[in-house]
Design a protein around this motif. Structure first.
Motif, PDB file in Angstrom:
ATOM      1  N   ASN A   1      -5.718 -11.697  -3.765  1.00 22.27           N
ATOM      2  CA  ASN A   1      -6.557 -10.573  -4.323  1.00 22.27           C
ATOM      3  C   ASN A   1      -6.308  -9.371  -3.574  1.00 22.27           C
ATOM      4  O   ASN A   1      -5.911  -9.218  -2.441  1.00 22.27           O
ATOM      5  CB  ASN A   1      -8.177 -10.933  -3.798  1.00 22.27           C
ATOM      6  CG  ASN A   1      -8.856 -12.319  -4.648  1.00 22.27           C
ATOM      7  OD1 ASN A   1      -8.341 -12.466  -5.715  1.00 22.27           O
ATOM      8  ND2 ASN A   1      -9.607 -12.988  -4.054  1.00 22.27           N
ATOM      9  N   PRO A   2      -6.744  -8.256  -4.450  1.00 30.86           N
ATOM     10  CA  PRO A   2      -6.370  -6.880  -3.995  1.00 30.86           C
ATOM     11  C   PRO A   2      -7.227  -6.595  -2.848  1.00 30.86           C
ATOM     12  O   PRO A   2      -8.522  -6.878  -2.874  1.00 30.86           O
ATOM     13  CB  PRO A   2      -6.402  -5.828  -5.099  1.00 30.86           C
ATOM     14  CG  PRO A   2      -7.330  -6.681  -5.835  1.00 30.86           C
ATOM     15  CD  PRO A   2      -7.278  -8.284  -5.660  1.00 30.86           C
ATOM     16  N   THR A   3      -6.706  -6.112  -1.553  1.00 33.79           N
ATOM     17  CA  THR A   3      -7.372  -5.497  -0.735  1.00 33.79           C
ATOM     18  C   THR A   3      -7.573  -3.915  -0.398  1.00 33.79           C
ATOM     19  O   THR A   3      -8.247  -3.200  -0.005  1.00 33.79           O
ATOM     20  CB  THR A   3      -6.975  -5.938   0.675  1.00 33.79           C
ATOM     21  OG1 THR A   3      -5.581  -5.636   0.826  1.00 33.79           O
ATOM     22  CG2 THR A   3      -7.169  -7.398   1.017  1.00 33.79           C
ATOM     23  N   GLU A   4      -6.602  -3.404  -1.370  1.00 33.19           N
ATOM     24  CA  GLU A   4      -6.185  -1.962  -1.726  1.00 33.19           C
ATOM     25  C   GLU A   4      -5.944  -1.802  -3.038  1.00 33.19           C
ATOM     26  O   GLU A   4      -5.322  -2.690  -3.381  1.00 33.19           O
ATOM     27  CB  GLU A   4      -5.471  -1.160  -0.694  1.00 33.19           C
ATOM     28  CG  GLU A   4      -5.747  -1.285   0.630  1.00 33.19           C
ATOM     29  CD  GLU A   4      -6.598  -0.231   1.268  1.00 33.19           C
ATOM     30  OE1 GLU A   4      -7.134   0.474   0.315  1.00 33.19           O
ATOM     31  OE2 GLU A   4      -7.076  -0.121   2.451  1.00 33.19           O
ATOM     32  N   TRP A   5      -6.045  -0.870  -3.736  1.00 31.67           N
ATOM     33  CA  TRP A   5      -5.738  -0.615  -5.012  1.00 31.67           C
ATOM     34  C   TRP A   5      -5.276   1.005  -5.364  1.00 31.67           C
ATOM     35  O   TRP A   5      -5.947   1.929  -5.122  1.00 31.67           O
ATOM     36  CB  TRP A   5      -6.828  -0.931  -6.083  1.00 31.67           C
ATOM     37  CG  TRP A   5      -6.228  -0.954  -7.540  1.00 31.67           C
ATOM     38  CD1 TRP A   5      -6.578  -0.113  -8.438  1.00 31.67           C
ATOM     39  CD2 TRP A   5      -5.607  -1.808  -7.950  1.00 31.67           C
ATOM     40  NE1 TRP A   5      -5.975  -0.213  -9.773  1.00 31.67           N
ATOM     41  CE2 TRP A   5      -5.097  -1.385  -9.310  1.00 31.67           C
ATOM     42  CE3 TRP A   5      -4.609  -2.970  -7.670  1.00 31.67           C
ATOM     43  CZ2 TRP A   5      -4.315  -2.142 -10.361  1.00 31.67           C
ATOM     44  CZ3 TRP A   5      -3.831  -3.704  -8.680  1.00 31.67           C
ATOM     45  CH2 TRP A   5      -3.546  -3.389  -9.671  1.00 31.67           C
ATOM     46  N   ILE A   6      -3.929   0.989  -5.349  1.00 28.75           N
ATOM     47  CA  ILE A   6      -3.279   2.270  -5.793  1.00 28.75           C
ATOM     48  C   ILE A   6      -3.838   3.367  -4.841  1.00 28.75           C
ATOM     49  O   ILE A   6      -4.546   4.111  -5.243  1.00 28.75           O
ATOM     50  CB  ILE A   6      -3.287   2.806  -7.211  1.00 28.75           C
ATOM     51  CG1 ILE A   6      -3.044   1.464  -8.324  1.00 28.75           C
ATOM     52  CG2 ILE A   6      -2.423   3.847  -7.563  1.00 28.75           C
ATOM     53  CD1 ILE A   6      -3.413   1.810  -9.581  1.00 28.75           C
ATOM     54  N   THR A   7      -3.126   3.349  -3.484  1.00 30.69           N
ATOM     55  CA  THR A   7      -3.522   4.417  -2.570  1.00 30.69           C
ATOM     56  C   THR A   7      -2.642   5.421  -2.306  1.00 30.69           C
ATOM     57  O   THR A   7      -2.817   6.550  -1.525  1.00 30.69           O
ATOM     58  CB  THR A   7      -3.748   3.801  -1.337  1.00 30.69           C
ATOM     59  OG1 THR A   7      -2.864   3.255  -0.774  1.00 30.69           O
ATOM     60  CG2 THR A   7      -5.049   2.787  -1.426  1.00 30.69           C
ATOM     61  N   PHE A   8      -1.187   5.373  -3.269  1.00 27.81           N
ATOM     62  CA  PHE A   8      -0.236   6.315  -2.881  1.00 27.81           C
ATOM     63  C   PHE A   8       0.248   6.669  -4.236  1.00 27.81           C
ATOM     64  O   PHE A   8       0.343   6.077  -5.262  1.00 27.81           O
ATOM     65  CB  PHE A   8       0.826   5.667  -1.969  1.00 27.81           C
ATOM     66  CG  PHE A   8       1.956   6.715  -1.684  1.00 27.81           C
ATOM     67  CD1 PHE A   8       1.583   7.602  -0.728  1.00 27.81           C
ATOM     68  CD2 PHE A   8       3.230   6.706  -2.570  1.00 27.81           C
ATOM     69  CE1 PHE A   8       2.648   8.463  -0.205  1.00 27.81           C
ATOM     70  CE2 PHE A   8       3.967   7.632  -2.066  1.00 27.81           C
ATOM     71  CZ  PHE A   8       3.953   8.587  -1.152  1.00 27.81           C
ATOM     72  N   PRO A   9       0.503   8.031  -4.544  1.00 28.56           N
ATOM     73  CA  PRO A   9       0.331   9.413  -3.588  1.00 28.56           C
ATOM     74  C   PRO A   9      -1.106   9.455  -3.342  1.00 28.56           C
ATOM     75  O   PRO A   9      -2.003   9.078  -4.076  1.00 28.56           O
ATOM     76  CB  PRO A   9       1.062  10.248  -3.995  1.00 28.56           C
ATOM     77  CG  PRO A   9       1.266   9.907  -5.590  1.00 28.56           C
ATOM     78  CD  PRO A   9       1.300   8.480  -5.718  1.00 28.56           C
TER      79      PRO A   9
END
Ligand code: FES
Length: 117
Positions: free
Chosen positions: A76-84
């Motif tokens: 499961n995702p714990t973060e989603w597309i944080t960069f840039p």
């Protein structure tokens, strides 16, 4: 469940990772915290490989491309597309969070086995 022998246990020391090909799938094996995890070597955002991702203290692998992070055990995702920075405001609207497929593992007779449905 179809259990498939994928690698001798001694070829995946602690903190190492390897990609194995199993029935047309590229499966990333990660030996972390005395556990062997198996997940698809493909980030669900843009299907880019996860293999070189950093592993966080709480057991997630961070995609090296846009830094989504996925729990090694559940996918499961714990973060989603944080960069840039700022991109998730844009991308979050068009790209829904998705999980990475994960597979059960076991070690038997000196080999690592992965269970596929
Ligand atoms: S390809 Fe993994 S977050 Fe974009």
């Amino acid at each position: 469940m179809n259990w498939i022998k994928v690698l001798p246990e001694n070829e995946l020391p602690l903190n190492d990772r390897k990609v194995v090909k199993v029935e047309q799938r590229n499966i990333l094996l990660v030996h972390h915290n005395n556990q062997i995890y198996a997940l698809e070597n493909s980030c669900p955002h843009m299907k880019l490989p996860l293999k070189k991702g950093k592993i966080t203290d709480d057991g997630a692998i961070v995609c090296p491309f846009h830094r989504s992070a996925f729990d090694l055990a559940t996918g499961n995702p714990t973060e989603w597309i944080t960069f840039p920075p700022g991109i998730n405001k844009l991308m979050g609207m068009v790209s829904k969070e998705k999980s990475v497929p994960v597979f059960p593992t076991r070690v038997e007779e000196g080999n690592i086995w992965v269970g596929l449905q």
